[in-house]
Design an enzyme around this catalytic site. Structure first.
Site, PDB file in Angstrom:
ATOM      1  N   ASP A  48       0.817  -1.216   0.000  1.00 30.49           N
ATOM      2  CA  ASP A  48       0.000   0.000   0.000  1.00 30.49           C
ATOM      3  C   ASP A  48       0.850   1.267   0.000  1.00 30.49           C
ATOM      4  O   ASP A  48       0.417   2.312  -0.496  1.00 30.49           O
ATOM      5  CB  ASP A  48      -0.926   0.014   1.224  1.00 30.49           C
ATOM      6  CG  ASP A  48      -2.068  -0.983   1.082  1.00 30.49           C
ATOM      7  OD1 ASP A  48      -2.243  -1.529  -0.026  1.00 30.49           O
ATOM      8  OD2 ASP A  48      -2.772  -1.219   2.087  1.00 30.49           O
ATOM      9  N   CYS A 154     -10.130   1.711  -8.240  1.00 31.51           N
ATOM     10  CA  CYS A 154      -9.375   1.084  -7.151  1.00 31.51           C
ATOM     11  C   CYS A 154     -10.017   1.388  -5.805  1.00 31.51           C
ATOM     12  O   CYS A 154     -10.189   0.495  -4.966  1.00 31.51           O
ATOM     13  CB  CYS A 154      -7.932   1.564  -7.169  1.00 31.51           C
ATOM     14  SG  CYS A 154      -7.093   1.230  -8.740  1.00 31.51           S
ATOM     15  N   TYR A 158     -12.047  -1.385  -3.241  1.00 27.15           N
ATOM     16  CA  TYR A 158     -11.773  -1.624  -1.820  1.00 27.15           C
ATOM     17  C   TYR A 158     -13.048  -1.449  -0.992  1.00 27.15           C
ATOM     18  O   TYR A 158     -13.302  -2.221  -0.051  1.00 27.15           O
ATOM     19  CB  TYR A 158     -10.686  -0.679  -1.318  1.00 27.15           C
ATOM     20  CG  TYR A 158      -9.285  -1.198  -1.520  1.00 27.15           C
ATOM     21  CD1 TYR A 158      -8.630  -1.882  -0.504  1.00 27.15           C
ATOM     22  CD2 TYR A 158      -8.617  -1.015  -2.718  1.00 27.15           C
ATOM     23  CE1 TYR A 158      -7.342  -2.369  -0.676  1.00 27.15           C
ATOM     24  CE2 TYR A 158      -7.332  -1.499  -2.915  1.00 27.15           C
ATOM     25  CZ  TYR A 158      -6.702  -2.171  -1.889  1.00 27.15           C
ATOM     26  OH  TYR A 158      -5.425  -2.658  -2.075  1.00 27.15           O
ATOM     27  N   TYR A 185     -12.021   0.027   5.781  1.00 23.94           N
ATOM     28  CA  TYR A 185     -12.331   0.240   4.367  1.00 23.94           C
ATOM     29  C   TYR A 185     -13.825   0.242   4.060  1.00 23.94           C
ATOM     30  O   TYR A 185     -14.229   0.638   2.962  1.00 23.94           O
ATOM     31  CB  TYR A 185     -11.620  -0.819   3.526  1.00 23.94           C
ATOM     32  CG  TYR A 185     -10.158  -0.494   3.302  1.00 23.94           C
ATOM     33  CD1 TYR A 185      -9.777   0.428   2.335  1.00 23.94           C
ATOM     34  CD2 TYR A 185      -9.165  -1.082   4.071  1.00 23.94           C
ATOM     35  CE1 TYR A 185      -8.447   0.755   2.132  1.00 23.94           C
ATOM     36  CE2 TYR A 185      -7.829  -0.767   3.882  1.00 23.94           C
ATOM     37  CZ  TYR A 185      -7.479   0.155   2.913  1.00 23.94           C
ATOM     38  OH  TYR A 185      -6.149   0.484   2.720  1.00 23.94           O
ATOM     39  N   GLU A 227      -5.890  -4.608 -10.756  1.00 22.97           N
ATOM     40  CA  GLU A 227      -6.253  -5.009  -9.401  1.00 22.97           C
ATOM     41  C   GLU A 227      -6.553  -6.506  -9.327  1.00 22.97           C
ATOM     42  O   GLU A 227      -6.182  -7.178  -8.356  1.00 22.97           O
ATOM     43  CB  GLU A 227      -7.472  -4.200  -8.923  1.00 22.97           C
ATOM     44  CG  GLU A 227      -7.176  -2.744  -8.661  1.00 22.97           C
ATOM     45  CD  GLU A 227      -6.176  -2.575  -7.531  1.00 22.97           C
ATOM     46  OE1 GLU A 227      -6.474  -2.950  -6.381  1.00 22.97           O
ATOM     47  OE2 GLU A 227      -5.062  -2.079  -7.805  1.00 22.97           O
TER      48      GLU A 227
END
Length: 561
Positions: A48, A154, A158, A185, A227
């Site tokens: 990350d 993205c 998440y 998240y 992803e």
């Protein structure tokens, strides 16, 4: 008046199936179960830092390209939020209950996404996604929109993944070691951040041309693919249950995939298509001086009227049949024998209905070549054809594919599958067959499968014939009452579609309908806690899916080596 959806929302809906392939990765199935190895999690989360640094740099580059002060200010605010999260990254990870590894870890899939994003932000994204290079100052104003297009999915991904997982965790469950990560998240704060990026994408794309919007669409989809690659390639050192075809059973096992056809594979029912073909090709009226072939056919008007009456009668009697099967008391525990006995009423009903169709002559006079062309033009459910192409074209998988259908014409099914990259010899079609004389249908049907009982018999015969081919795992995919017995007999029964009759009847006889993802998370938990995970028919559990993408992701993963 309902406000029109923005660019970001439309793209997420269009490419949402890609997110399913992320959800069903071993990484997230294990994480959702609460039993993902912490070293695997920390290795992934350590990436990350590079991801956030790339986002901060991309926002800065997008701000430099924007020519509106408000846009520049909004992009600057987004960058600040990323920088804040980057600074708090180590602290946040510790709050989740983990310590990051000391060594720097570079993941090739993450590097590919970062290189892609920064190439977009610099205006020099020459490659497969969007050929060309932006050079002039006027063209550079588009870069901000393009950059947001490569970033927005993205954040949305998440948020989607964490909310899907959070829905499976009881609020009072404190034993789930990834609960804090999930809450982070799936929080309103993170959702607001994702929406802020999407709102910015919507605003920046308002003035773009159709061609420029297509560029954003390609960039958005490419970002999602990166992803998928990232999470699909995360090294997992523990036993997992997905993708089922590769990791759960040893190499000597054979995967037998059974599937219904009408409305499971296709978007429309084949019976209605055959009837419409007969109506369209029939003469508008029958005159006494016409040929013998024409004389034996009804006019198109009479055919339409006859078919309408048959359809109405079928629908009414079908509903009555389903209701009559639920006259008794609803059972608490799964009652296969009771359901099997009740479905005998469907067998009698379907036989009467098919006899009426044959006697009516509505399918008389159809040309075989026309039927095959109609089959080649059938619209499949999204992702269905691609799934079967993946299965039959892969030499590493030991699979057999069988289509079991009530369809009146097997040639229609075979031509439908052969219209793509599939050869009809690669699929075993078991259905009824329309009779022909010199390539023209007589209206008779050789009835082979016309009831749940017949489907089950065909299913059992196939398995009996393959007894000498080693151990096997059976998967049945269907969505109608006619599939019920096979769905329950299979090791894994997957229900696709929204048949209310199937659901009501199943619940009456104690069948449990479980969303596939939550079912897989439970199976993964059993695998870790009990040391085994058994798939076996007649469990009374059927797994429900909303798309073929779920079936593909569960059985095959994002790709097959």
């Amino acid at each position: 008046m309902v406000e029109e959806e923005g660019m970001a929302r439309r793209l997420w809906i269009k490419f949402r199936n890609d997110s399913v392939f992320v959800l069903y990765t071993p990484f997230f199935v294990c994480l959702a179960s609460g039993h993902l190895h912490s070293q695997t999690f920390c290795r992934c989360v350590s990436q990350d830092v590079y991801f956030l640094k790339a986002f901060a740099q991309a926002y800065q580059m997008a701000e430099d390209c924007a020519d509106d002060d408000d846009d520049k200010s909004a992009l600057r605010d987004l960058r600040k939020r990323v920088v804040q999260r980057l600074k708090a990254h180590d602290t946040l990870v510790r709050e989740w209950g983990f310590e990051l590894p000391d060594e720097n870890i570079f993941d090739n899939a993450r590097v590919k996404y970062i290189d892609f994003l920064l190439a977009v932000a610099s205006g020099s994204f020459v490659g497969e996604t969007v050929p060309g290079k932006i050079a002039t100052p006027f063209e550079m104003t588009k870069v901000a929109a393009y950059t947001l297009g490569a970033m927005a999915p993205c954040m949305r991904l998440y948020s989607f993944i964490s909310r899907e997982i959070q829905a499976l965790i009881h609020p009072d469950d404190s034993s789930h070691i990834y609960k804090k990560w999930i809450e982070s998240y799936s929080s309103q704060t993170f959702e607001a951040f994702a929406l802020q990026i999407e709102d910015m994408l919507d605003k920046l794309s308002i003035s773009l041309t159709g061609e420029e919007l297509e560029v954003i669409e390609k960039l958005y989809h490419q970002a999602l693919k990166h992803e998928v690659d990232f999470f699909s390639t995360q090294p997992i050192s523990q036993q997992t249950i997905v993708p089922l075809a590769r990791v759960h059973y040893p190499p000597e096992y054979r995967l037998n995939i059974f599937c219904d056809f009408d409305l499971t594979c296709t978007a429309f029912d084949s019976a209605a298509i055959l009837a419409e073909m007969a109506i369209i090709t029939a003469p508008p009226k029958v005159d006494s001086d016409e040929s013998e072939i024409q004389l034996v056919r009804m006019s198109s008007a009479d055919l339409r009227s006859t078919w309408g009456a048959l359809s109405t009668q079928y629908t009414e009697e079908y509903e009555q049949c389903i209701e009559s099967m639920m006259d008794g008391t609803k059972v608490e525990n799964f009652d296969y024998e009771g359901l099997h006995k009740a479905l005998e009423q469907v067998a009698d009903f379907e036989k009467r209905a098919n006899t009426r169709v044959i006697n009516s002559g509505v399918l008389k006079g159809l040309n075989l070549d026309d039927l095959k062309r109609a089959g080649q033009g059938l619209i499949f459910q999204e992702g269905c054809r691609e799934f079967f192409e993946k299965v039959v074209k892969n030499d590493t998988l030991k699979t057999e594919v069988h289509v079991l259908s009530y369809c009146w014409c097997g040639d229609l099914i075979r031509s439908a599958f052969s219209s793509g990259d599939l050869d009809d010899s690669e699929l075993n079609v078991h259905s009824n067959e329309l009779s022909f004389e010199e390539y023209v249908s007589t209206g008779d049907i050789a009835m082979k499968i016309e009831s749940p009982r017949d489907k089950l018999q065909a299913y059992s015969d196939i398995l009996n014939d393959s007894n000498g081919r080693g151990n096997r795992l059976t998967v049945y995919i269907g969505g109608d009452v006619g599939d019920f017995l096979c769905l329950l007999q299979a090791d894994v029964g997957i229900v696709i579609g929204s048949s209310s009759s199937l659901r009501r009847l199943g619940e009456h006889f104690g069948v449990s309908f479980v969303p596939l993802f939550s079912g897989m998370v439970k199976k993964q938990r059993e695998l870790v806690e009990d040391g085994s995970c058994i798939w076996k028919g007649l469990s009374g559990i059927l797994y429900t899916v909303s798309s073929w993408a779920e079936i593909h992701a569960f059985l095959l993963g994002s790709d097959i080596e």
